[in-house]
Design a protein around this motif. Structure first.
Motif, short mmCIF file in Angstrom:
data_model
loop_
_atom_site.label_atom_id
_atom_site.label_comp_id
_atom_site.label_asym_id
_atom_site.label_seq_id
_atom_site.Cartn_x
_atom_site.Cartn_y
_atom_site.Cartn_z
N ASN A 206 39.90 40.13 43.16
CA ASN A 206 40.40 40.79 42.06
C ASN A 206 41.08 39.90 41.43
O ASN A 206 42.38 39.83 41.31
CB ASN A 206 40.66 42.29 42.90
N ARG A 207 40.76 39.91 39.84
CA ARG A 207 41.72 38.88 38.91
C ARG A 207 42.23 39.52 38.58
O ARG A 207 44.08 39.28 38.15
CB ARG A 207 41.01 39.15 37.63
N GLN A 208 42.85 41.17 38.62
CA GLN A 208 44.04 42.25 38.69
C GLN A 208 45.20 41.69 39.37
O GLN A 208 46.65 41.92 39.25
CB GLN A 208 43.56 43.73 38.38
N THR A 209 44.49 41.75 40.88
CA THR A 209 45.12 41.19 41.98
C THR A 209 45.60 40.17 42.51
O THR A 209 47.10 39.86 42.98
CB THR A 209 45.45 42.68 42.95
N MET A 210 44.85 39.13 42.12
CA MET A 210 44.69 37.71 43.45
C MET A 210 45.81 37.19 42.97
O MET A 210 45.84 36.84 41.51
CB MET A 210 43.45 37.73 44.40
N SER A 211 46.01 35.78 43.31
CA SER A 211 47.17 34.78 43.03
C SER A 211 45.78 33.77 42.96
O SER A 211 44.78 33.94 43.68
CB SER A 211 48.23 34.63 43.79
N ALA A 212 46.77 32.70 42.63
CA ALA A 212 45.81 31.50 42.99
C ALA A 212 45.27 31.26 44.22
O ALA A 212 43.91 30.43 44.51
CB ALA A 212 45.70 30.65 42.14
N LEU A 255 46.39 34.67 27.26
CA LEU A 255 44.44 33.99 28.14
C LEU A 255 44.39 35.09 28.93
O LEU A 255 45.70 35.34 29.68
CB LEU A 255 44.56 32.95 28.56
N GLN A 256 43.61 35.33 29.44
CA GLN A 256 43.23 36.58 30.18
C GLN A 256 42.95 35.69 31.24
O GLN A 256 42.40 34.50 31.46
CB GLN A 256 42.36 37.02 30.14
N CYS A 271 44.10 31.92 36.94
CA CYS A 271 44.94 32.84 37.30
C CYS A 271 45.98 33.85 37.52
O CYS A 271 46.84 33.54 36.41
CB CYS A 271 45.23 32.55 39.11
N LYS A 272 45.77 34.69 38.06
CA LYS A 272 47.04 35.98 37.03
C LYS A 272 49.00 35.08 37.12
O LYS A 272 49.26 34.90 36.19
CB LYS A 272 46.65 37.06 37.92
#
Length: 314
Positions: A206-212, A255-256, A271-272
């Motif tokens: 989940n790219r919106q919530t997960m860190s590297a 960047l996304q 990552c986010k």
């Protein structure tokens, strides 16, 4: 001394081999594993060691018959898929212990190693507890943890714990043989948590919530059984089979998250939290794809993983 070992995994092999080498009478009861390779490995082991071996045919009665007829002094259960009903063993003299590859009571459930890795704990561990009428319940006899090293994945962590459990089994057997009391350590009910079998959302990045680091932990927890952590590319499943945090970048504002910013010999994915992960191997279209070939599959710099691919912004 007659020792019964009940399992449907190959994780019992190091323990059984160690006990057999001590000239103890070890008897194996195997509930058929879903993994054909595991089944083959177990059968090769018992053929080589010539240990008495029984394979379950009827899950409702075979184990109870085996325990009653075997007249075992002590039994260890390691990864057995069915609840053992102790009321059907009232006349069975053996002391029964469950070996659980998780620290109880916080990691009850069928796949505790997955959750320990996914949560990124500093330590992973196991517990040997007195068998009770409830799953992963009963007073603890022995527990131990070990460092959760960065290179551990799901399979390797299970192998480490299968070796570590030998120490606990030997401890319990020493007390039993010498007629010493075996500890019955109560657990704190406030710490109890049941960790279910992983579902789709549990293995999905989940790219919106997960860190590297959370993505890296998930990749390790999903490898090799799920062939990595799941994401998407052009509406197709893609699995990251390895991931390592390598750096952060300064100019990430435009960047996304989940964007590939380098596609040279490996993939660098943003990552986010502004950090990059380095990926060397993917699983795509039922193929193992090394990152240096990712361009051939359309995984180029500027592509964003997810349900919709976005254009890279310079």
């Amino acid at each position: 001394m007659r020792i019964g070992i009940v399992s449907n995994s190959d994780s019992f092999i190091p323990m059984a081999y160690t006990l057999a080498m001590q000239q103890l009478q070890v008897h194996i009861f195997l509930s058929p594993a879903k993994d054909a390779f595991v089944q083959q490995k177990v059968k090769a082991f018992v053929q080589q060691t010539k240990l008495p071996f029984t394979e379950e045919r009827n899950a409702d009665k075979d184990l109870y018959t085996w325990l009653q007829k075997g007249n075992y002094d002590i039994g260890f259960i390691l990864v057995y898929p069915h609840l053992i009903r102790l009321e059907r063993l009232k006349n069975h003299p053996a002391r029964l212990f469950n070996i659980h590859f998780g620290v109880l009571p916080g990691f009850k459930g069928p796949v505790p190693v997955f959750w320990q890795l996914k949560k990124g704990l500093d330590k992973i561990g196991l517990t040997i507890h007195h068998l009770s009428s409830k799953i992963d319940d009963g007073p603890m006899a022995w527990t131990k943890t070990t460092d959760n090293l960065p290179h551990y994945n799901y399979q390797l962590a299970n192998q480490v714990l299968s070796q570590l459990c030998i120490e606990g089994v030997v401890f319990v057997l020493h007390l039993f043989i010498n007629k010493l009391p075996i500890p019955e350590i109560p657990t704190n009910p406030n710490d109890t948590a049941y960790q279910k079998r992983p579902q789709l959302n549990n293995v999905l990045i989940n790219r919106q919530t997960m860190s590297a680091i959370e993505i890296c932990n998930l990749v390790r927890a999903c490898n090799p059984w799920n062939k990595g952590a799941l994401t998407w590319f052009q509406q197709q499943e893609v699995k990251l089979m390895d991931a390592q945090v390598i750096s952060a970048i300064d100019s990430a504002d435009n960047l996304q998250a989940d964007t590939i910013i380098n596609d040279d010999q490996s993939l660098h994915i943003l990552c986010k939290d502004g950090k990059l992960i380095n990926v060397n191997m993917l699983f795509l279209n039922d193929c193992f794809v090394p990152a240096y070939d990712a361009r051939q599959w359309g995984l180029n710099k500027g592509i964003q993983f997810g349900l919709q691919d976005l254009t890279f912004k310079q």
